[in-house]
Design a protein around this motif. Structure first.
Motif, PDB file in Angstrom:
ATOM      1  N   ARG A   5      25.855  -9.841 -20.348  1.00 47.67           N
ATOM      2  CA  ARG A   5      26.278  -9.293 -21.646  1.00 47.67           C
ATOM      3  C   ARG A   5      25.297  -9.651 -22.746  1.00 47.67           C
ATOM      4  NH1 ARG A   5      32.659  -9.264 -22.555  1.00 47.67           N
ATOM      5  NH2 ARG A   5      32.166  -7.338 -23.599  1.00 47.67           N
ATOM      6  N   THR A   6      24.765 -10.863 -22.694  1.00 54.66           N
ATOM      7  CA  THR A   6      23.777 -11.279 -23.686  1.00 54.66           C
ATOM      8  C   THR A   6      22.543 -10.401 -23.588  1.00 54.66           C
ATOM      9  OG1 THR A   6      24.577 -13.552 -23.609  1.00 54.66           O
ATOM     10  CG2 THR A   6      22.355 -13.213 -24.471  1.00 54.66           C
ATOM     11  N   ARG A   7      22.077 -10.133 -22.372  1.00 52.36           N
ATOM     12  CA  ARG A   7      20.890  -9.302 -22.190  1.00 52.36           C
ATOM     13  C   ARG A   7      21.156  -7.859 -22.603  1.00 52.36           C
ATOM     14  NH1 ARG A   7      19.599 -12.914 -17.213  1.00 52.36           N
ATOM     15  NH2 ARG A   7      18.193 -14.347 -18.269  1.00 52.36           N
ATOM     16  N   GLN A   8      22.349  -7.350 -22.309  1.00 58.44           N
ATOM     17  CA  GLN A   8      22.692  -5.997 -22.762  1.00 58.44           C
ATOM     18  C   GLN A   8      22.620  -5.913 -24.285  1.00 58.44           C
ATOM     19  OE1 GLN A   8      26.589  -5.320 -21.100  1.00 58.44           O
ATOM     20  NE2 GLN A   8      25.757  -4.347 -19.261  1.00 58.44           N
ATOM     21  N   GLN A   9      23.159  -6.919 -24.961  1.00 54.27           N
ATOM     22  CA  GLN A   9      23.140  -6.914 -26.425  1.00 54.27           C
ATOM     23  C   GLN A   9      21.725  -7.059 -26.953  1.00 54.27           C
ATOM     24  OE1 GLN A   9      25.920  -6.152 -28.305  1.00 54.27           O
ATOM     25  NE2 GLN A   9      24.244  -5.791 -29.753  1.00 54.27           N
ATOM     26  N   THR A  10      20.904  -7.876 -26.304  1.00 55.71           N
ATOM     27  CA  THR A  10      19.504  -8.027 -26.717  1.00 55.71           C
ATOM     28  C   THR A  10      18.781  -6.691 -26.625  1.00 55.71           C
ATOM     29  OG1 THR A  10      19.431 -10.348 -26.056  1.00 55.71           O
ATOM     30  CG2 THR A  10      17.314  -9.199 -26.201  1.00 55.71           C
ATOM     31  N   VAL A  11      19.003  -5.949 -25.543  1.00 58.20           N
ATOM     32  CA  VAL A  11      18.358  -4.636 -25.392  1.00 58.20           C
ATOM     33  C   VAL A  11      18.823  -3.696 -26.500  1.00 58.20           C
ATOM     34  CG1 VAL A  11      18.187  -2.594 -23.927  1.00 58.20           C
ATOM     35  CG2 VAL A  11      17.982  -4.877 -22.906  1.00 58.20           C
ATOM     36  N   ARG A  12      20.100  -3.661 -26.762  1.00 62.63           N
ATOM     37  CA  ARG A  12      20.618  -2.791 -27.831  1.00 62.63           C
ATOM     38  C   ARG A  12      20.044  -3.201 -29.198  1.00 62.63           C
ATOM     39  NH1 ARG A  12      24.221   0.585 -25.824  1.00 62.63           N
ATOM     40  NH2 ARG A  12      25.268   0.048 -23.875  1.00 62.63           N
ATOM     41  N   ASP A  13      19.955  -4.507 -29.419  1.00 62.04           N
ATOM     42  CA  ASP A  13      19.408  -5.014 -30.680  1.00 62.04           C
ATOM     43  C   ASP A  13      17.921  -4.665 -30.814  1.00 62.04           C
ATOM     44  OD1 ASP A  13      21.906  -6.077 -31.235  1.00 62.04           O
ATOM     45  OD2 ASP A  13      21.327  -8.149 -30.766  1.00 62.04           O
ATOM     46  N   LEU A  14      17.194  -4.665 -29.698  1.00 58.74           N
ATOM     47  CA  LEU A  14      15.775  -4.312 -29.713  1.00 58.74           C
ATOM     48  C   LEU A  14      15.574  -2.896 -30.250  1.00 58.74           C
ATOM     49  CD1 LEU A  14      12.765  -4.871 -28.819  1.00 58.74           C
ATOM     50  CD2 LEU A  14      13.421  -3.786 -26.652  1.00 58.74           C
ATOM     51  N   TYR A  15      16.313  -1.931 -29.715  1.00 59.14           N
ATOM     52  CA  TYR A  15      16.149  -0.547 -30.159  1.00 59.14           C
ATOM     53  C   TYR A  15      16.656  -0.349 -31.583  1.00 59.14           C
ATOM     54  CZ  TYR A  15      14.769   0.334 -25.412  1.00 59.14           C
ATOM     55  OH  TYR A  15      14.096   0.296 -24.218  1.00 59.14           O
ATOM     56  N   ALA A  16      17.713  -1.045 -31.955  1.00 57.72           N
ATOM     57  CA  ALA A  16      18.213  -0.958 -33.334  1.00 57.72           C
ATOM     58  C   ALA A  16      17.174  -1.514 -34.308  1.00 57.72           C
ATOM     59  CB  ALA A  16      19.537  -1.712 -33.467  1.00 57.72           C
ATOM     60  N   ALA A  17      16.527  -2.617 -33.951  1.00 52.60           N
ATOM     61  CA  ALA A  17      15.507  -3.215 -34.823  1.00 52.60           C
ATOM     62  C   ALA A  17      14.286  -2.307 -34.925  1.00 52.60           C
ATOM     63  CB  ALA A  17      15.111  -4.595 -34.294  1.00 52.60           C
ATOM     64  N   TYR A  18      13.926  -1.660 -33.831  1.00 51.20           N
ATOM     65  CA  TYR A  18      12.801  -0.715 -33.869  1.00 51.20           C
ATOM     66  C   TYR A  18      13.123   0.426 -34.827  1.00 51.20           C
ATOM     67  CZ  TYR A  18       8.854   2.037 -32.241  1.00 51.20           C
ATOM     68  OH  TYR A  18       7.688   2.752 -32.186  1.00 51.20           O
ATOM     69  N   LEU A  19      14.333   0.945 -34.708  1.00 55.32           N
ATOM     70  CA  LEU A  19      14.754   2.045 -35.574  1.00 55.32           C
ATOM     71  C   LEU A  19      14.763   1.621 -37.050  1.00 55.32           C
ATOM     72  CD1 LEU A  19      15.796   4.977 -35.471  1.00 55.32           C
ATOM     73  CD2 LEU A  19      18.094   4.042 -35.238  1.00 55.32           C
ATOM     74  N   ASP A  20      15.150   0.378 -37.304  1.00 60.19           N
ATOM     75  CA  ASP A  20      15.232  -0.142 -38.677  1.00 60.19           C
ATOM     76  C   ASP A  20      13.918  -0.754 -39.168  1.00 60.19           C
ATOM     77  OD1 ASP A  20      17.884   0.615 -38.812  1.00 60.19           O
ATOM     78  OD2 ASP A  20      18.641  -1.362 -38.226  1.00 60.19           O
ATOM     79  N   ASP A  21      12.851  -0.654 -38.349  1.00 60.05           N
ATOM     80  CA  ASP A  21      11.533  -1.200 -38.691  1.00 60.05           C
ATOM     81  C   ASP A  21      11.608  -2.693 -38.987  1.00 60.05           C
ATOM     82  OD1 ASP A  21       8.770  -1.050 -39.026  1.00 60.05           O
ATOM     83  OD2 ASP A  21       8.947  -0.682 -41.175  1.00 60.05           O
ATOM     84  N   ARG A  22      12.277  -3.430 -38.103  1.00 59.81           N
ATOM     85  CA  ARG A  22      12.462  -4.874 -38.276  1.00 59.81           C
ATOM     86  C   ARG A  22      11.625  -5.645 -37.265  1.00 59.81           C
ATOM     87  NH1 ARG A  22      16.674  -6.910 -41.241  1.00 59.81           N
ATOM     88  NH2 ARG A  22      15.406  -8.767 -40.892  1.00 59.81           N
ATOM     89  N   LYS A  23      10.332  -5.691 -37.500  1.00 60.31           N
ATOM     90  CA  LYS A  23       9.416  -6.430 -36.631  1.00 60.31           C
ATOM     91  C   LYS A  23       9.794  -7.903 -36.564  1.00 60.31           C
ATOM     92  CE  LYS A  23       5.497  -3.489 -37.638  1.00 60.31           C
ATOM     93  NZ  LYS A  23       4.138  -3.416 -38.133  1.00 60.31           N
TER      94      LYS A  23
END
Length: 113
Positions: A5-23
């Motif tokens: 579950r932690t890894r699933q959330q990390t993956v989701r957070d990765l794409y959300a951060a990319y979309l939000d331009d959060r390097k």
């Protein structure tokens, strides 16, 4: 929370951060020896990843994860991305984790949709 579950959330957070331009958020998710590969990039390091793979201007309207599977230290993701100009495409990515961080990403380009 278990590792899957932690890894699933990390993956989701990765794409959300990319979309939000959060390097800054993504930088904290990656190992220091992170590598990125795609048909255009062959095992580039994290500095090159941020230079080449992060747009200078916002590029995407949305990124929708259509499939996400976790198996141990690996994740497979299929997503659809829509650019601000209306063009969209689908890709697959393979991510590898080490500890709680992403150690590598391999992108397999899909087709324009």
């Amino acid at each position: 929370m278990n590792d899957m579950r932690t890894r699933q959330q990390t993956v989701r957070d990765l794409y959300a951060a990319y979309l939000d331009d959060r390097k800054d958020i993504v930088g904290a998710m990656l190992t220091e020896d992170f590598t990125f590969s795609s048909p255009r990039d062959d095992h580039i390091d994290r500095a090159e990843y941020f230079e080449r793979c992060w747009p200078k201007q916002p590029l995407f309207r949305r990124i929708d994860i259509e499939f996400l599977a976790i198996d141990g230290n690996e994740a497979a993701v299929r997503y659809r991305a829509e650019k601000l100009d209306g063009a969209s495409f689908g890709n697959m990515e393979s991510l590898r984790f080490r500890g709680g961080k992403i150690a590598s990403v391999e992108v397999y380009f899909g087709r324009d949709l």
